[in-house]
Design a protein around this motif. Structure first.
Motif, short mmCIF file in Angstrom:
data_model
loop_
_atom_site.label_atom_id
_atom_site.label_comp_id
_atom_site.label_asym_id
_atom_site.label_seq_id
_atom_site.Cartn_x
_atom_site.Cartn_y
_atom_site.Cartn_z
N LYS A 31 67.57 75.72 14.68
CA LYS A 31 66.90 76.51 15.72
C LYS A 31 67.06 75.83 17.08
CE LYS A 31 62.53 78.73 16.90
NZ LYS A 31 61.10 78.93 16.55
N LEU A 32 66.89 74.50 17.09
CA LEU A 32 67.06 73.74 18.33
C LEU A 32 68.51 73.80 18.82
CD1 LEU A 32 64.89 70.60 17.48
CD2 LEU A 32 64.38 72.35 19.20
N GLU A 47 70.69 76.17 18.24
CA GLU A 47 70.97 77.52 18.73
C GLU A 47 70.35 77.75 20.11
OE1 GLU A 47 69.51 79.87 15.51
OE2 GLU A 47 71.24 79.42 14.22
N GLU A 48 69.17 77.18 20.33
CA GLU A 48 68.50 77.29 21.64
C GLU A 48 69.30 76.54 22.71
OE1 GLU A 48 64.52 75.92 21.10
OE2 GLU A 48 63.83 77.79 20.16
N GLU A 49 69.83 75.36 22.33
CA GLU A 49 70.66 74.59 23.27
C GLU A 49 71.91 75.36 23.67
OE1 GLU A 49 71.53 70.78 21.63
OE2 GLU A 49 69.42 70.13 21.60
N GLU A 83 78.06 70.99 13.86
CA GLU A 83 76.61 71.16 13.74
C GLU A 83 76.09 70.73 12.37
OE1 GLU A 83 78.04 74.19 16.74
OE2 GLU A 83 78.70 73.42 14.79
N THR A 104 64.50 73.76 11.50
CA THR A 104 64.12 73.23 12.81
C THR A 104 65.34 72.78 13.60
OG1 THR A 104 62.02 72.46 11.88
CG2 THR A 104 62.68 71.53 14.00
N SER A 158 72.32 78.60 23.61
CA SER A 158 71.97 79.77 24.43
C SER A 158 71.69 79.38 25.87
CB SER A 158 70.76 80.49 23.83
OG SER A 158 69.63 79.64 23.84
N LEU A 159 71.14 78.16 26.07
CA LEU A 159 70.86 77.68 27.43
C LEU A 159 72.13 77.34 28.17
CD1 LEU A 159 67.74 75.39 26.74
CD2 LEU A 159 67.76 77.54 28.04
N LYS A 160 73.16 76.89 27.44
CA LYS A 160 74.43 76.50 28.06
C LYS A 160 75.24 77.71 28.48
CE LYS A 160 74.86 72.06 25.66
NZ LYS A 160 75.59 71.30 24.62
N ARG A 161 74.97 78.85 27.85
CA ARG A 161 75.76 80.05 28.15
C ARG A 161 75.36 80.66 29.51
NH1 ARG A 161 75.14 82.57 22.11
NH2 ARG A 161 76.63 81.17 21.08
#
Length: 210
Positions: free
Chosen positions: A200-201, A203-205, A140, A197, A207-210
Motif C-alpha cells: 500500500k505504501l 503504491e502510494e509512493e 518491489e 501495508t 502515485s505521488l511520483k506520477r
C-alpha cells in the motif's frame, strides 16, 4: 437449493462415484456383497487414516479411483482375502499421491471417501499468492522479501517454503522445528498484514511520483 448443492458437492460426488463403481463391478460380474465389502474397506481406511490427500480435478479422481477399484475387483475372482489385503495396501498408498494438502485449514474440516475434494478458489492467504504472482521478479517484491529476511528469519523461511517450495504445513513445521500448524498460521497472518501495508505504501509512493 443451489447453495445446498454447493455446500454438499463433495458428498454428492462421492455418492455418484460409488454408484458408477458399483455398476462397473456388476458389469464384470462381481458379487454385490464382495463389491460393497471392498468399497467399505477402501473408503473407511481413507476417511479415518488422517493423512488422506485428494485430486484437484474430479475427473482425475473418477478415472483413477474407478480403475483402481476395478483392478481390485478382478482379484475378487481369485480370492476375496487377497482382494481385501490389496485394498488395504492401495488405500494406504493413495493417501500420499494426491495434489491437495490436508494441512490446508479449509480442508481439515471435511473428509471424503475418494480422492477429489472441492476447495474454495481463494485461500486465507490469497493476497500473498496474488502479489507473488503479480510482482514475481520485480524490485518491489524483492525489497519486501529482503526486509522480511533481515527482520524475521523464521517467518522468511516459512514464507519461502510455503510459496516457493510449495511445502505442506506439516512439512514446514517439521523442518522449522515448530510444535504445531498454528505457529505457521500466526506467522503467515503477520506476513500478509506486513505485505498489505508495504505494498500500500509502495503504491502510494508511485502515485505521488506520477
Amino acid at each position: 437449493m443451489k447453495k445446498l448443492i454447493e455446500k454438499n458437492i463433495s458428498l454428492i460426488f462421492n455418492i455418484a462415484e460409488t454408484i458408477i463403481i458399483i455398476i462397473s463391478a456388476l458389469i464384470i460380474d462381481i458379487n454385490i456383497k464382495d463389491v460393497l465389502m471392498i468399497i467399505l474397506v477402501f473408503t473407511s481406511l481413507r476417511i479415518n487414516i488422517g493423512s488422506a490427500m485428494h485430486y484437484k480435478s474430479w475427473k482425475s479422481c473418477l478415472v483413477w479411483s474407478t480403475l483402481l477399484l476395478l483392478s481390485i475387483f478382478v482379484l475378487v475372482k481369485i480370492d476375496i482375502y487377497i482382494a481385501i489385503c490389496m485394498t488395504l495396501i492401495a488405500g494406504i498408498i493413495v493417501t500420499s499421491k494426491g495434489d491437495i494438502n490436508n494441512e490446508d485449514k479449509d480442508i481439515n474440516k471435511q473428509q471424503t471417501a475418494y480422492m477429489w475434494l472441492k476447495k474454495d478458489k481463494k485461500s486465507k492467504y490469497a493476497f500473498i499468492e496474488e502479489k507473488i504472482e503479480e510482482y514475481k521478479g520485480k524490485r518491489e517484491l524483492e525489497k519486501f522479501e529482503n526486509i522480511l529476511k533481515e527482520s524475521d528469519e523464521l517467518s522468511y523461511q516459512i514464507y519461502t517454503k510455503r510459496y516457493y517450495e510449495n511445502k505442506s504445513f506439516e512439512k514446514i513445521a517439521e523442518e522449522c522445528n515448530l510444535s504445531s500448524n498454528k505457529r505457521i498460521t500466526e506467522r503467515l497472518d503477520a506476513i500478509q498484514l506486513s505485505m498489505k501495508t508495504a505494498f500500500k505504501l509502495m503504491e502510494e509512493e508511485l502515485s505521488l511520483k506520477r
